[in-house]
Design an enzyme around this catalytic site. Structure first.
Site, short mmCIF file in Angstrom:
data_model
loop_
_atom_site.label_atom_id
_atom_site.label_comp_id
_atom_site.label_asym_id
_atom_site.label_seq_id
_atom_site.Cartn_x
_atom_site.Cartn_y
_atom_site.Cartn_z
N THR A 34 7.93 0.53 3.53
CA THR A 34 8.21 1.92 3.21
C THR A 34 9.50 2.05 2.41
O THR A 34 9.58 2.80 1.44
CB THR A 34 8.30 2.78 4.48
N PHE A 64 0.82 -1.22 0.00
CA PHE A 64 0.00 0.00 0.00
C PHE A 64 0.85 1.26 0.00
O PHE A 64 0.39 2.33 -0.42
CB PHE A 64 -0.96 -0.01 1.20
N LYS A 65 2.10 1.15 0.44
CA LYS A 65 2.96 2.34 0.48
C LYS A 65 3.14 2.96 -0.90
O LYS A 65 3.40 4.16 -1.03
CB LYS A 65 4.33 1.98 1.07
N ASP A 66 3.02 2.15 -1.96
CA ASP A 66 3.17 2.70 -3.32
C ASP A 66 2.13 3.76 -3.63
O ASP A 66 2.38 4.67 -4.44
CB ASP A 66 3.03 1.58 -4.36
#
Length: 467
Positions: A142, A109-111
Site C-alpha cells: 500500500t 495490485f494496490k496500483d
C-alpha cells in the site's frame, strides 16, 4: 448517491467528500446508503469496453457527484502507463485462472485503485482549493503504491507508516528511495497493527484531523474499495467471453479484508459470483472468524513475520463493512460489537456463521510458508510461471474450493520480483531485475524511525504537514 457510516453518526456525504474523510467522523467506515444494482443487460453492454471505459461505468455508479466526462478523463489517466492489456487473465495448472493485477508502476495490485485515487484526490482538492495530509499504514505494498500515485502532487503530502524490519528488501527500497518533498516515510518500532492503530488514533481525533487536514489512503478509503470493484467485473467479463454469462468464483489473498470486500460488493451489485474464497497466511484471524464466527484479533507480539508479509495483519480494518451487512445494516449493533471487542478482545457472531457461506458466499482457508514454497514450485514446474508468495497462498487455498463447471479465478497480489528471497528458496532461481529496478535497489533511502508513540507521530506531522 450518498454515503453513511457503519456506526450511524455521520451525515450522508457525496463521493467526493467521503473520499477525503478516510475514517468517518464517528470512527466508522463509509458505505453507500444503498449499493447500486447492475442487471444482465448492462453487464452484456460492458463486454466491448476497454478497462478505463469499464472503470468509468462502474465508478460512475458511486461517484454520481462527478461529471461523467471528468471521470472518464481520470480513469484514462490512471491507467495510461499500464500495458495495453491492463488486467490480463492467464490459465495455470489445475484449471485455475490468475487475474493479473500487478502491471502498474509498483508491481502490485494496490496500483489498480491507487492510481485512480491519486487522480480523483487531486481533482477534488483543486475544486475545493484545499490541501490534504495523508496519514497511512502499510504492511508492504500500500505504501509504495500510494507514494508513487501521489508523489510530486502540490496539494497532497504523504506520511506513510511501516513496521521496522517487517517488509521485504524490495518493498523498503520501493518506498524509501523516493526523494520527493511531499513523501515522508516513517518506520515505526512494531508491527503493522501498531502502525494501523496510530493512524486510527489520529483519524479519530476530529479536531486534530480538521486542523491538519488529515486523510487516508489505506483500504478504508472509499475510493480504493470502489476502484477495486472494477476488476471483479472485468475478470468476470473476460472469463465468460467464450461461454456467456455464468457464475465464477474468486480466491483472494487477504490481510486487511479490503480486496475481498470489493468482491463482496460486486457480488451484492449483481455480478454472478458463486464463492469468494479468502486465503490467509499464518496470521489467520480472518480464517478463524469465517470458520467459527468469533473475531479475535491478536496482539502485536502474536502477529507473526511471514514470507507473505503484506498479509501479516491481525486486525482487519475493512471487516467492519462486512459486519455491517451481516447485522442487517444496524449501526447500533456494529457499535455494540466493537465495544465488545474493546472490552474483552473479541466479539461472537457464531450464531450468524452459517450465513457467511450460504447467504454471502464467503469461505476461507489458511496457507503456511511450506505451502507457499510447494505451490510456487509446483506452478513453476507445470507452467513455467513464477508467482509471488501471496498469490501462492491464494492458489493453495483455491485448490481446496474448485467446483466442477465453476471457473476459479485467483487474484494476483504482486510480481515475484518483490519477494526474490522466497522465490529463490522455493525454486532456486535468482530473478532478473531491469536496470531501473537495480538503480532503485541501490539508491539512498529516506526514512525517519519513530517509536510506537502517538505523541511523537503528532509532533512529526505538525512539523511537516501542508497547511
Amino acid at each position: 448517491m450518498q454515503f453513511i457510516s457503519t456506526r450511524g453518526g455521520m451525515a450522508p456525504l457525496p463521493y467526493s467528500e467521503t473520499l477525503l474523510e478516510g475514517l468517518a467522523t464517528d470512527g466508522g467506515l463509509a458505505v453507500p446508503e444503498e449499493l447500486p444494482h447492475v442487471d444482465a443487460g448492462t453487464l452484456a453492454s460492458w463486454r466491448r469496453l476497454s478497462y478505463p471505459e469499464l472503470a468509468t461505468e462502474v465508478l460512475g455508479l458511486f461517484a454520481t457527484d462527478i461529471p461523467r466526462d471528468d471521470l472518464a478523463r481520470m480513469t484514462a489517466a490512471a491507467y495510461a502507463d499500464f500495458p495495453a492489456d491492463v488486467v490480463p487473465l492467464r490459465t495455470i495448472d489445475g484449471g485455475l485462472t490468475l487475474v493479473g493485477l500487478s502491471e502498474g508502476p509498483t508491481l502490485a495490485f494496490k496500483d489498480m485503485a491507487m492510481q485512480f485515487l491519486g487522480q480523483v484526490m487531486e481533482y477534488v482538492l483543486e475544486r475545493k482549493d484545499g490541501v490534504l495530509n495523508i496519514v497511512g499504514a502499510t504492511s508492504g505494498d500500500t505504501g509504495s503504491a500510494a507514494e508513487h500515485a501521489l508523489r510530486g502532487k502540490e496539494r497532497v503530502s504523504v506520511f506513510m507508516l511501516s513496521p521496522q524490519g517487517r517488509m521485504s528488501t524490495f518493498q523498503r527500497a520501493q518506498m524509501y528511495s523516493l526523494a520527493d518533498e511531499n513523501v515522508h516515510n516513517i518506520a515505526i518500532e512494531g508491527v503493522f497493527d501498531d502502525c494501523q492503530n496510530l493512524v486510527k488514533a489520529l483519524a479519530g481525533d476530529v479536531p486534530f484531523k480538521r486542523t491538519w487536514s488529515l486523510g487516508a489512503v489505506n483500504s478504508i478509503n472509499l475510493a480504493r474499495i470502489t476502484a477495486q470493484v472494477v476488476y471483479y467485473f472485468w475478470a468476470w467479463l473476460r472469463a465468460t467471453d467464450a461461454t456467456g454469462p455464468t457464475e465464477v468464483s474468486f480466491t483472494v489473498p487477504s490481510g486487511n479484508f479490503g480486496n475481498i470486500l470489493s468482491g463482496f460488493w460486486a457480488k451484492r451489485m449483481g455480478l454472478p459470483v458463486r464463492r469468494l474464497v479468502l486465503a490467509a497466511n499464518e496470521n489467520n484471524v480472518l480464517d478463524e472468524f469465517f470458520r467459527t464466527g468469533v473475531y479475535r484479533p491478536r496482539s502485536a507480539a502474536d502477529t507473526l513475520a511471514t514470507s507473505s508479509p503484506s498479509m501479516d495483519i491481525s486486525k482487519a480494518s475493512n471487516l467492519e463493512r462486512f459486519i455491517y451487512a451481516v447485522v442487517g445494516r444496524d449501526a447500533s449493533r456494529v457499535v455494540e460489537l466493537w465495544a465488545d471487542l474493546e472490552r474483552q478482545g473479541y466479539f461472537d457472531l457464531s450464531a450468524e456463521q452459517p450465513r457467511f457461506e450460504s447467504e454471502f458466499g464467503i469461505v476461507s482457508g489458511t496457507s503456511t510458508h511450506a505451502d507457499r514454497l510447494a505451490t510456487i514450485k509446483a506452478v513453476h514446474e507445470t507452467t513455467g510461471e513464477i508467482i509471488d508468495p501471496h498469490t501462492a497462498d491464494g492458489v493453495r487455498i483455491a485448490r481446496e474450493h474448485v467446483e466442477d463447471g465453476v471457473p476459479m479465478l485467483v487474484l494476483e497480489t504482486a510480481k515475484p520480483q518483490k519477494f526474490a528471497e522466497t522465490i529463490a528458496e522455493a525454486i532456486g532461481v535468482d530473478l532478473d531485475y531491469s536496470p531501473e529496478l537495480q538503480e532503485m535497489l541501490a539508491a539512498p533511502q529516506h526514512v525517519t524511525e519513530l517509536p510506537d508513540d502517538e505523541q511523537a507521530l503528532r509532533a512529526f506531522i505538525e512539523a511537516n504537514a501542508l497547511r
